[in-house]
Design a protein around this motif. Structure first.
Motif, PDB file in Angstrom:
ATOM      1  N   SER A   1       0.854  -1.181   0.000  1.00  0.00           N
ATOM      2  CA  SER A   1       0.000   0.000   0.000  1.00  0.00           C
ATOM      3  C   SER A   1       0.889   1.230   0.000  1.00  0.00           C
ATOM      4  CB  SER A   1      -0.902   0.007   1.235  1.00  0.00           C
ATOM      5  OG  SER A   1      -1.699   1.175   1.272  1.00  0.00           O
ATOM      6  N   PHE A   2       0.477   2.253  -0.742  1.00  0.00           N
ATOM      7  CA  PHE A   2       1.270   3.478  -0.757  1.00  0.00           C
ATOM      8  C   PHE A   2       0.363   4.693  -0.741  1.00  0.00           C
ATOM      9  CE2 PHE A   2       1.155   1.469  -4.950  1.00  0.00           C
ATOM     10  CZ  PHE A   2       0.468   2.406  -5.714  1.00  0.00           C
ATOM     11  N   SER A   3       0.898   5.786  -0.200  1.00  0.00           N
ATOM     12  CA  SER A   3       0.126   7.017  -0.119  1.00  0.00           C
ATOM     13  C   SER A   3      -0.074   7.599  -1.500  1.00  0.00           C
ATOM     14  CB  SER A   3       0.828   8.020   0.806  1.00  0.00           C
ATOM     15  OG  SER A   3       2.096   8.372   0.277  1.00  0.00           O
ATOM     16  N   SER A   4      -1.045   8.485  -1.619  1.00  0.00           N
ATOM     17  CA  SER A   4      -1.404   9.020  -2.930  1.00  0.00           C
ATOM     18  C   SER A   4      -0.315   9.902  -3.523  1.00  0.00           C
ATOM     19  CB  SER A   4      -2.707   9.818  -2.834  1.00  0.00           C
ATOM     20  OG  SER A   4      -2.533  10.935  -1.971  1.00  0.00           O
ATOM     21  N   GLY A   5       0.473  10.546  -2.668  1.00  0.00           N
ATOM     22  CA  GLY A   5       1.510  11.444  -3.176  1.00  0.00           C
ATOM     23  C   GLY A   5       0.991  12.830  -3.505  1.00  0.00           C
TER      24      GLY A   5
ATOM     25  N   GLN B   1     -13.304   5.665  -8.476  1.00  0.00           N
ATOM     26  CA  GLN B   1     -12.169   6.444  -8.954  1.00  0.00           C
ATOM     27  C   GLN B   1     -11.202   6.671  -7.803  1.00  0.00           C
ATOM     28  OE1 GLN B   1     -13.992  10.073 -10.376  1.00  0.00           O
ATOM     29  NE2 GLN B   1     -14.143   9.296 -12.459  1.00  0.00           N
ATOM     30  N   GLY B   2      -9.904   6.605  -8.096  1.00  0.00           N
ATOM     31  CA  GLY B   2      -8.936   6.871  -7.041  1.00  0.00           C
ATOM     32  C   GLY B   2      -7.583   6.299  -7.376  1.00  0.00           C
ATOM     33  N   PRO B   3      -6.649   6.418  -6.438  1.00  0.00           N
ATOM     34  CA  PRO B   3      -5.314   5.865  -6.666  1.00  0.00           C
ATOM     35  C   PRO B   3      -5.363   4.338  -6.697  1.00  0.00           C
ATOM     36  CG  PRO B   3      -5.567   6.585  -4.391  1.00  0.00           C
ATOM     37  CD  PRO B   3      -6.798   7.030  -5.115  1.00  0.00           C
ATOM     38  N   THR B   4      -4.338   3.745  -7.258  1.00  0.00           N
ATOM     39  CA  THR B   4      -4.276   2.278  -7.285  1.00  0.00           C
ATOM     40  C   THR B   4      -3.865   1.792  -5.895  1.00  0.00           C
ATOM     41  OG1 THR B   4      -2.046   2.484  -8.201  1.00  0.00           O
ATOM     42  CG2 THR B   4      -3.843   2.144  -9.769  1.00  0.00           C
ATOM     43  N   SER B   5      -3.046   0.758  -5.791  1.00  0.00           N
ATOM     44  CA  SER B   5      -2.666   0.220  -4.485  1.00  0.00           C
ATOM     45  C   SER B   5      -3.845  -0.546  -3.879  1.00  0.00           C
ATOM     46  CB  SER B   5      -2.204   1.355  -3.563  1.00  0.00           C
ATOM     47  OG  SER B   5      -1.816   0.893  -2.292  1.00  0.00           O
TER      48      SER B   5
ATOM     49  N   TYR C   1      -6.582   6.857   4.338  1.00  0.00           N
ATOM     50  CA  TYR C   1      -5.173   6.884   4.727  1.00  0.00           C
ATOM     51  C   TYR C   1      -4.542   5.571   4.283  1.00  0.00           C
ATOM     52  CZ  TYR C   1      -1.194   8.405   7.589  1.00  0.00           C
ATOM     53  OH  TYR C   1       0.029   8.837   8.019  1.00  0.00           O
ATOM     54  N   PHE C   2      -3.363   5.655   3.650  1.00  0.00           N
ATOM     55  CA  PHE C   2      -2.777   4.483   3.013  1.00  0.00           C
ATOM     56  C   PHE C   2      -2.479   3.339   3.980  1.00  0.00           C
ATOM     57  CE2 PHE C   2       0.965   6.272   4.818  1.00  0.00           C
ATOM     58  CZ  PHE C   2       1.943   5.292   4.825  1.00  0.00           C
TER      59      PHE C   2
END
Length: 335
Positions: free
Chosen positions: A84-88, A127-131, A252-253
């Motif tokens: 898992s990673f934060s959106s950045g 919709q959103g970041p991957t991970s 939160y990631f």
């Protein structure tokens, strides 16, 4: 320290649970083997719940370690994990590992509370970041028996772009978002056009507020779930004018989503307890009481991950337990 956890339908002795997590990590996790000892963890947890949270708040992890040394937080026995990673959006990305068991727990937490809110999901656009955000949200839709349509969003470095557009007004915000996410908007439009079963959408508020300009008529969308940069009570009121059900969340990631409740102009968020425990710390290091402000503190206590994180760039109030969420939350977090 017994808490009833509605989404799992069971009571949890939090003292026993935290002791088991701490014992595993001092035996198996490089970072915690150095920081903790069997004698110390007995002292940390053998007291009231509030005292335990305070004691754990002294173990805050430097978040820069999660950019370069996240493997120091991996227990030796962890298998079948996902990164898992934060959106950045606000800085260099941070990383941690999730077990597939926790992916399932987080999905069941979301499914339980969305069901309680009256959501009857058929199919959904996410919709959103991957991970693991993708894994959890797709699993939630599947638990409802629907089809998930995932649209990955490129959000690295987005914060300054959105803040600059917001200063120039709503028209500029719409223009910038439409330009930045043009391929993703077109993909979403196709999904909505050709699958009439889609009745749920999850996205950032700046995609949902000008819905008609991006995606055309709202069609069958009955409920939306949203979070993201700058989401406020005012934005929530705006979305409520457009959609039957609006569900805020604090993402939160390292722990996933904490679902929100909106009441009396306040946004309160509650995590998937006991795997995540929320607190608020005041400048003097003491824990905030209900209604007091400070920095949000997250105690992530799982067999696959142990972290104590403080958000120095955010403020929030402590929110009291409720009937639906019989544990502490945070109110009106603001970066």
């Amino acid at each position: 320290m017994e808490f009833y956890v509605p989404y799992e339908g069971r009571k949890v002795d939090v003292e026993d649970y935290l002791l088991s997590v701490l014992k595993l990590h001092i035996a198996e996790t490089p970072y915690w083997r150095v920081k903790l000892s069997p004698k110390l963890i007995e002292e940390l947890v053998s007291c009231s719940f509030e005292e335990t949270v305070y004691n754990l708040s002294r173990l805050v992890v430097d978040q820069n370690l999660l950019r370069t040394r996240w493997m120091d937080f991996k227990p030796k026995s962890l298998k079948n994990a996902k990164c898992s990673f934060s959106s950045g959006t606000t800085g260099p990305q941070k990383y941690c590992l999730w077990s597939m068991d926790y992916v399932e727990k987080q999905a069941k937490y979301l499914h339980y509370y969305l069901s309680r809110m009256g959501v009857k999901m058929r199919s959904a656009v996410i919709q959103g970041p991957t991970s693991v955000y993708k894994d959890v949200n797709e699993r939630v839709v599947q638990l409802f028996g629907g089809i998930p349509y995932f649209v990955g969003l490129r959000v690295e470095g987005l914060k300054p772009i959105i803040e600059d557009a917001a200063r120039k007004g709503p028209a500029e915000m719409v223009r910038v978002v439409k330009e930045f996410f043009a391929p993703e908007i077109e993909k979403t439009r196709r999904f909505l056009e050709y699958d009439s079963e889609i009745n749920f959408m999850r996205s950032a508020w700046m995609m949902l507020a000008p819905f008609e300009q991006f995606f055309g008529d709202k069609r069958n969308i009955e409920a939306v779930m949203t979070s993201g940069l700058g989401y406020t009570a005012q934005n929530h009121e705006l979305l409520k004018q457009k959609f039957k059900t609006v569900i805020p969340s604090y993402g939160y990631f390292a722990f996933g989503d904490a679902l929100g409740k909106y009441a009396n102009g306040n946004m309160d968020y509650y995590p998937a307890f006991p795997y995540t425990i929320f607190a608020v710390t005041k400048p003097d290091g003491e824990l905030a009481k209900n209604g007091e402000k400070g920095n949000p503190l997250f105690i992530i206590a799982r067999k696959d991950l142990l972290l104590v994180l403080k958000e120095d760039n955010e403020t929030a109030e402590k929110a009291p337990p409720t009937e639906e969420y019989p544990w502490n939350g945070i109110r009106n977090p603001k970066r």
